[in-house]
Design an enzyme around this catalytic site. Structure first.
Site, PDB file in Angstrom:
ATOM      1  N   HIS A  30      -0.690   4.623   6.946  1.00  0.00           N
ATOM      2  CA  HIS A  30       0.064   5.239   5.854  1.00  0.00           C
ATOM      3  C   HIS A  30       0.458   6.674   6.161  1.00  0.00           C
ATOM      4  O   HIS A  30      -0.087   7.281   7.076  1.00  0.00           O
ATOM      5  CB  HIS A  30      -0.768   5.182   4.574  1.00  0.00           C
ATOM      6  CG  HIS A  30      -1.237   3.800   4.258  1.00  0.00           C
ATOM      7  ND1 HIS A  30      -2.531   3.393   4.441  1.00  0.00           N
ATOM      8  CD2 HIS A  30      -0.548   2.718   3.835  1.00  0.00           C
ATOM      9  CE1 HIS A  30      -2.636   2.113   4.120  1.00  0.00           C
ATOM     10  NE2 HIS A  30      -1.446   1.672   3.753  1.00  0.00           N
ATOM     11  N   SER A  47       0.803  -1.221   0.000  1.00  0.00           N
ATOM     12  CA  SER A  47       0.000   0.000   0.000  1.00  0.00           C
ATOM     13  C   SER A  47       0.836   1.272   0.000  1.00  0.00           C
ATOM     14  O   SER A  47       0.369   2.316  -0.443  1.00  0.00           O
ATOM     15  CB  SER A  47      -0.933   0.010   1.202  1.00  0.00           C
ATOM     16  OG  SER A  47      -0.196  -0.108   2.395  1.00  0.00           O
ATOM     17  N   ASP A  71      -3.627   7.827   8.078  1.00  0.00           N
ATOM     18  CA  ASP A  71      -4.814   7.041   8.454  1.00  0.00           C
ATOM     19  C   ASP A  71      -4.518   5.984   9.506  1.00  0.00           C
ATOM     20  O   ASP A  71      -5.282   5.049   9.663  1.00  0.00           O
ATOM     21  CB  ASP A  71      -5.406   6.383   7.201  1.00  0.00           C
ATOM     22  CG  ASP A  71      -4.390   5.483   6.511  1.00  0.00           C
ATOM     23  OD1 ASP A  71      -3.264   5.345   7.034  1.00  0.00           O
ATOM     24  OD2 ASP A  71      -4.708   4.918   5.451  1.00  0.00           O
TER      25      ASP A  71
END
Ligand SMILES: *[C@@H]1O[C@H](CO)[C@@H](O)[C@H](O)[C@H]1NC(C)=O
Ligand SMILES: *[C@@H]1O[C@H](CO)[C@@H](O)[C@H](O)[C@H]1NC(C)=O
Ligand SMILES: *[C@@H]1O[C@H](CO)[C@@H](O)[C@H](O)[C@H]1NC(C)=O
Ligand SMILES: *[C@@H]1O[C@H](CO)[C@@H](O)[C@H](O)[C@H]1NC(C)=O
Length: 328
Positions: free
Chosen positions: A293, A44, A290
């Site tokens: 990240h 991610s 978040d």
């Protein structure tokens, strides 16, 4: 016999952020520092739309700062991989999985968020893990290899590129494979402190040391992202950031993070959907976006620190990485 690299890999930047257990890796292979394309593999932290293409967009407010709408990235804006693309004059990478508006003439991004090494036996909604585990990525990658013949008509790197590394091999195997087809520059990027086991970093560094011995013509650069992110979080104030442990976008708890109510989460109140995990007032002052990240501001800061080679071994700027320690 002509040198193999002249037949196979033309100048191009292969960036690889592979999610070996807790070890994202950036790997670059090219025969010169003029990189017309980037190929990226990872999770991610460098996903520019893979998971979003498969499961729906990362929800708003992801993307709000730079793209002003969700843009397949788990951040308020650009990722380190985006800043790398910008600095090399290459368009942002299209996700391999994204069928809308993608253009692979300057590379492709195979990274997807939430992938695991082992195949998942639960659905994403049950466990939160992506079913795009490494074996699935293998299928995608092999498909990409075959079908890249077709997209060669788009021009760019595909006109000349004939071989791709097997992304699922062991890290060292892959580097060795790319070397065998002419890759001479490797930019190996360890991971940040989030969920990272120091012994994994030692193993990675050891592997890099061995590769330097085994592949004498390769320029191998090891970028210590771990130390950099650790420094950023522990000395946040010095670098102009606030609340280094608190998520900017989230809901509840000590760290504004609740895995059941992540960034963008909504609840229904009296028949109306209400966002309960929204963005903080000024994401540009925050590091953690978040709970998992980084914010665009943090990603930009990280990129600015690593691009000149000051966290690299040997200390070679990204643009000079093809010359390794031999650069002037
Ligand atoms: C893809 O991007 C390249 C370079 O930006 C451009 O020349 C080409 O026309 C684009 N291809 C398509 C199909 O849009
Ligand atoms: C799914 O995998 C987990 C972990 O490997 C295991 O504990 C569990 O029993 C498995 N569940 C099913 C339904 O196979
Ligand atoms: C939901 O509706 C009820 C009945 O109209 C009202 O009493 C309550 O305050 C509403 N709740 C919220 C959170 O608006
Ligand atoms: C690299 O860039 C960073 C950020 O701009 C700067 O602080 C550092 O001094 C630079 N290092 C070198 C070796 O140029």
């Amino acid at each position: 016999m002509e040198p193999r690299h002249s037949r196979h890999i033309k100048p191009g930047l292969f960036i690889w952020m592979a999610s070996l257990p807790f070890i994202p890796i950036i790997l670059a292979a090219a025969s010169s520092c003029d990189f017309p394309a980037i190929f990226n593999f990872g999770d991610s932290n460098s996903d520019t739309g893979g998971l979003s293409a498969a499961f729906g967009q990362a929800p708003s407010p992801n993307g709000e700062t730079y793209f002003h709408h969700p843009a397949g990235r788990y951040s308020d804006g650009r990722l380190v991989i985006d800043f790398i693309a910008e600095s090399l004059g290459v368009p942002y990478l299209s996700a391999y999985l994204d069928s809308v508006g993608s253009n692979f003439s300057h590379g492709a991004n195979f990274a997807t968020a939430g992938s695991t090494i082992r195949p998942q036996n639960t659905t994403q909604s049950q466990s939160g893990y992506s079913p795009i585990s490494l074996n699935v990525q293998s299928v995608q990658y092999s498909d990409f290899k075959k079908r890249s013949q077709i997209i060669r008509s788009q021009g760019g790197i595909f006109e000349t590129l004939q071989m791709f590394p097997d992304i699922l091999g062991q890290f060292s195997d892959v580097v060795t494979q790319i070397y065998a087809v002419g890759g001479r520059t490797f930019w190996i990027h360890n991971t940040g402190p989030v969920g990272c086991l120091p012994y994994s970093l030692d193993r990675l560094k050891e592997a890099v040391g061995q590769l330097r011995k085994d592949l004498p013509q390769a320029a191998i650069t090891y970028v210590d992202i771990y130390s950099l992110k650790y420094t950023l979080i522990t000395r946040a104030k010095e670098f102009g950031f606030e609340q280094p442990f608190i998520a900017c976008c989230g809901h509840g708890g000590k760290y504004n993070f609740n895995s059941q109510r992540r960034c963008g989460a909504k609840i229904t109140v009296n028949g109306t959907e209400v966002v309960i995990a929204s963005s903080c007032k000024d994401p540009s002052l925050r590091i953690i976006w978040d709970g998992v990240h980084f914010t665009e501001a943090a990603n930009k800061w990280i990129f600015e620190q690593i691009v000149n080679g000051s966290f690299s071994d040997p200390p070679v700027p990204l643009k000079m990485a093809c010359h390794g320690s031999k650069h002037p």
